[in-house]
Enzyme design. Sequence first.
Site, PDB file in Angstrom:
ATOM      1  N   ASP A  55       0.830  -1.210   0.000  1.00 41.11           N
ATOM      2  CA  ASP A  55       0.000   0.000   0.000  1.00 41.11           C
ATOM      3  C   ASP A  55       0.865   1.262   0.000  1.00 41.11           C
ATOM      4  O   ASP A  55       0.655   2.181   0.787  1.00 41.11           O
ATOM      5  CB  ASP A  55      -0.945  -0.008   1.203  1.00 41.11           C
ATOM      6  CG  ASP A  55      -2.149   0.914   1.009  1.00 41.11           C
ATOM      7  OD1 ASP A  55      -2.486   1.231  -0.154  1.00 41.11           O
ATOM      8  OD2 ASP A  55      -2.740   1.316   2.019  1.00 41.11           O
ATOM      9  N   LYS A  57       1.669   4.690  -1.028  1.00 37.52           N
ATOM     10  CA  LYS A  57       0.885   5.827  -1.520  1.00 37.52           C
ATOM     11  C   LYS A  57       1.296   7.046  -0.709  1.00 37.52           C
ATOM     12  O   LYS A  57       1.945   6.915   0.334  1.00 37.52           O
ATOM     13  CB  LYS A  57      -0.615   5.549  -1.388  1.00 37.52           C
ATOM     14  CG  LYS A  57      -1.075   5.339   0.044  1.00 37.52           C
ATOM     15  CD  LYS A  57      -2.552   4.981   0.092  1.00 37.52           C
ATOM     16  CE  LYS A  57      -2.982   4.717   1.536  1.00 37.52           C
ATOM     17  NZ  LYS A  57      -4.382   4.299   1.592  1.00 37.52           N
ATOM     18  N   PRO A  58       0.942   8.245  -1.160  1.00 40.41           N
ATOM     19  CA  PRO A  58       1.393   9.452  -0.458  1.00 40.41           C
ATOM     20  C   PRO A  58       1.068   9.491   1.030  1.00 40.41           C
ATOM     21  O   PRO A  58       1.918   9.892   1.830  1.00 40.41           O
ATOM     22  CB  PRO A  58       0.680  10.588  -1.207  1.00 40.41           C
ATOM     23  CG  PRO A  58       0.537  10.057  -2.592  1.00 40.41           C
ATOM     24  CD  PRO A  58       0.244   8.584  -2.401  1.00 40.41           C
ATOM     25  N   ASN A  60       1.034   7.199   3.082  1.00 40.63           N
ATOM     26  CA  ASN A  60       1.843   6.248   3.835  1.00 40.63           C
ATOM     27  C   ASN A  60       3.333   6.563   3.776  1.00 40.63           C
ATOM     28  O   ASN A  60       4.164   5.765   4.203  1.00 40.63           O
ATOM     29  CB  ASN A  60       1.589   4.821   3.344  1.00 40.63           C
ATOM     30  CG  ASN A  60       0.251   4.306   3.798  1.00 40.63           C
ATOM     31  OD1 ASN A  60      -0.345   4.823   4.740  1.00 40.63           O
ATOM     32  ND2 ASN A  60      -0.251   3.288   3.126  1.00 40.63           N
ATOM     33  N   ASP A  75       2.766   2.602   7.885  1.00 42.51           N
ATOM     34  CA  ASP A  75       1.561   1.790   7.739  1.00 42.51           C
ATOM     35  C   ASP A  75       1.833   0.434   7.091  1.00 42.51           C
ATOM     36  O   ASP A  75       1.540   0.201   5.926  1.00 42.51           O
ATOM     37  CB  ASP A  75       0.473   2.538   6.973  1.00 42.51           C
ATOM     38  CG  ASP A  75      -0.873   1.825   7.066  1.00 42.51           C
ATOM     39  OD1 ASP A  75      -0.949   0.743   7.681  1.00 42.51           O
ATOM     40  OD2 ASP A  75      -1.850   2.351   6.518  1.00 42.51           O
TER      41      ASP A  75
END
Length: 181
Positions: A55, A57-58, A60, A75
């Site tokens: 996952d 992504k920005p 995280n 995360d």
Amino acid sequence: RRHTRYPLVTGVQTCALPISKYQSAAGREEWVLELVRQVGEALGAIQKADIVHRDIKPSNILIRKSEPVEFAVADFGIAAFAGRGVRAGKKEFSYRYASPSQLAAGTVDKADDWWSLGMMVCELLRQQHPFGREGKDQVLAEYVNRRWRPQSPPVVSPRWQELLDGLMNYDADRRWGHGRS
């Protein structure tokens, strides 16, 4: 449930903000280059431990310090050990950053984290997500037909396009960063 401590995120202050909050800095090429370097190093270490984040992504990627900028991958809630028949659950990843294989086949591989990094870089350079507000089905249709190609904005160095093409290669075996190429 057994919890694993990840040294990559130790020392992250509670006031660290996800990079998605730093839109004003997103267009600065040197800032994005430093993000690629640091997150790439973190992904390399994660994958050396045989872990797939699943996952990237920005929201995280956290900023530990602004000057000089320091990033941290966060995360690990859906992280998994690679090579054990890892499947992507329906809501276990953000489709806007997912690779074609995550969306189509529901499988997850180390190479998928690198696709996600590429999507994030594309978004930061363009200062908007390449798919805008399109839904999962539209994104999947673009991927399945291999019509979509990452495009860096024309105002940045052509080397960014080479990076995006390498990180977001439809052939996972040829994708940069994941260690099989």
